[in-house]
Design a protein around this motif. Structure first.
Motif: not given
Ligand code: AMP
Ligand code: MG
Length: 339
Positions: A306-314
């Motif tokens: 839901s965060f536009a500032e984040v490109n990807a998370v693992m």
């Protein structure tokens, strides 16, 4: 009869016309210690003097942020803020104020999983000290009563911060490295550096690319094998920031107690073993690598989407299973050692 130009002359003309010679960038690197972390920096430049200036700028950024956020340093701004808890507001620098504002914003956005008033609870555990130990349960409960971030009083006009209750302890350990990285990258860009890699203990920023034009590669440490990596990532002009229960911990009766605390109960968060956040902002990525660790794989991935500032998370769970946002594959590199 006309003379045929020599090969040397042709080469000279080619270099002069295309400017090839000027563009050949060389790698300059520097290692230094700041924020309790071994930091490495590589800068590509055709100009040695500029490269040294750039490396100085990176080191200065980390030293400066270390100086204001190190709460074990008497003269640090954070120490003044903590010593004046329940006493008086403290005037702080622009950087300090900005860091606290970002931390509080993302604390709210993560439902309190990120909490900069965790300092009192951190002290009970003593991570990083000579003898860390499992604290008394009641002591944890008492310390938790001093962790309501909404009570912090900020005055932007005066640039002051006030912790209104005695016993409140601010700890910026979950955001300072990211903030320092953003400052370092801004300084590099100002100097005209286009390609560099900063690695502050898993807190990485990849500026531009490597000398051969391929993206910088970053190995994400396997939380249960210090020699292994769980994934090899790559990126350009982005931060790739990892947090894990392998960075600072002690073991007692076969249980690992680590430095990322769940503000809901004051104990090490148990749902994850490692997190990596990819975002253009190192400040946000640093905060979220800690906060999403607390959230755990299910809630953490859903929130990250839901965060536009984040490109990807693992997120790696306690058993080593990998969870990721849909876009992580854009950052996956071939699993072979980088040159
Ligand atoms: P990181 O290595 O970026 O994950 O940050 C861990 C550091 O952040 C710890 O050493 C503490 O100083 C601090 N910390 C631990 N738990 C939290 C939390 N839940 N919220 C904010 N900061 C934390
Ligand atoms: Mg962090």
């Amino acid at each position: 009869m006309k003379k045929i130009p020599t090969v040397g002359l042709i080469m000279f003309l080619l270099f002069t016309l295309t400017g090839c010679e000027e563009q050949r960038e060389i790698k300059y690197d520097r290692d230094f210690f700041a924020m309790d972390t071994y930091i490495t920096c590589q800068v590509l430049s055709a100009d040695e003097e500029l490269a040294e200036q750039a490396l100085d700028a990176v080191e200065t950024a980390f030293m400066q942020i270390d100086r204001i956020t190190n709460r074990f340093e008497q003269n640090a701004e954070i120490s003044a803020v903590n010593q004046n808890a329940g006493v008086a507001p403290v005037k702080v620098s622009e950087d300090f104020f900005a860091m606290v504002v970002a931390a509080l914003e993302w604390s709210d956005k993560t439902g309190g999983a990120f909490n900069i008033l965790i300092g009192g609870v951190m002290d009970l555990w003593g991570f990083g000290s000579e003898n860390p130990a499992v604290p008394d349960e009641q002591a944890i409960k008492t310390a938790l009563t001093k962790t309501d971030c909404h009570k912090i009083i900020l005055d932007a006009k005066q640039s002051t911060i006030y912790l209104p209750e005695k016993g409140m302890v601010m700890d910026l350990g979950g955001v300072a490295k990211g903030y320092a990285t953003d400052k370092a990258v801004a300084a590099l860009k100002k100097l005209g550096i286009k390609n560099a890699l900063i690695n502050a203990g898993g807190n990485v920023y990849a500026l531009g690319s490597r000398a051969d034009g391929t993206p910088w590669k970053v190995g994400v440490q396997d939380p249960r094998n210090p020699q292994g990596i769980t994934a090899l990532l790559q990126g350009r002009d982005t931060s790739l920031i990892s947090s894990g229960d392998y960075q600072r911990y002690f073991e007692k009766n076969g249980i690992r107690y680590h430095h990322i605390l769940d503000p809901a109960n004051g104990y090490p968060a148990r749902l994850s073993s490692g997190t990596t956040v990819i975002s253009p902002s190192s400040t946000i990525a640093d905060i979220l690598s800690t906060a999403l660790f607390v959230k755990g794989p299910q809630a953490g991935i859903a929130l990250a989407e839901s965060f536009a500032e984040v490109n990807a998370v693992m997120i790696i769970d306690e058993e080593g299973r990998i969870f990721a946002t849909g876009d992580l594959n854009k950052y996956m590199a071939e699993q072979q050692p980088s040159p």
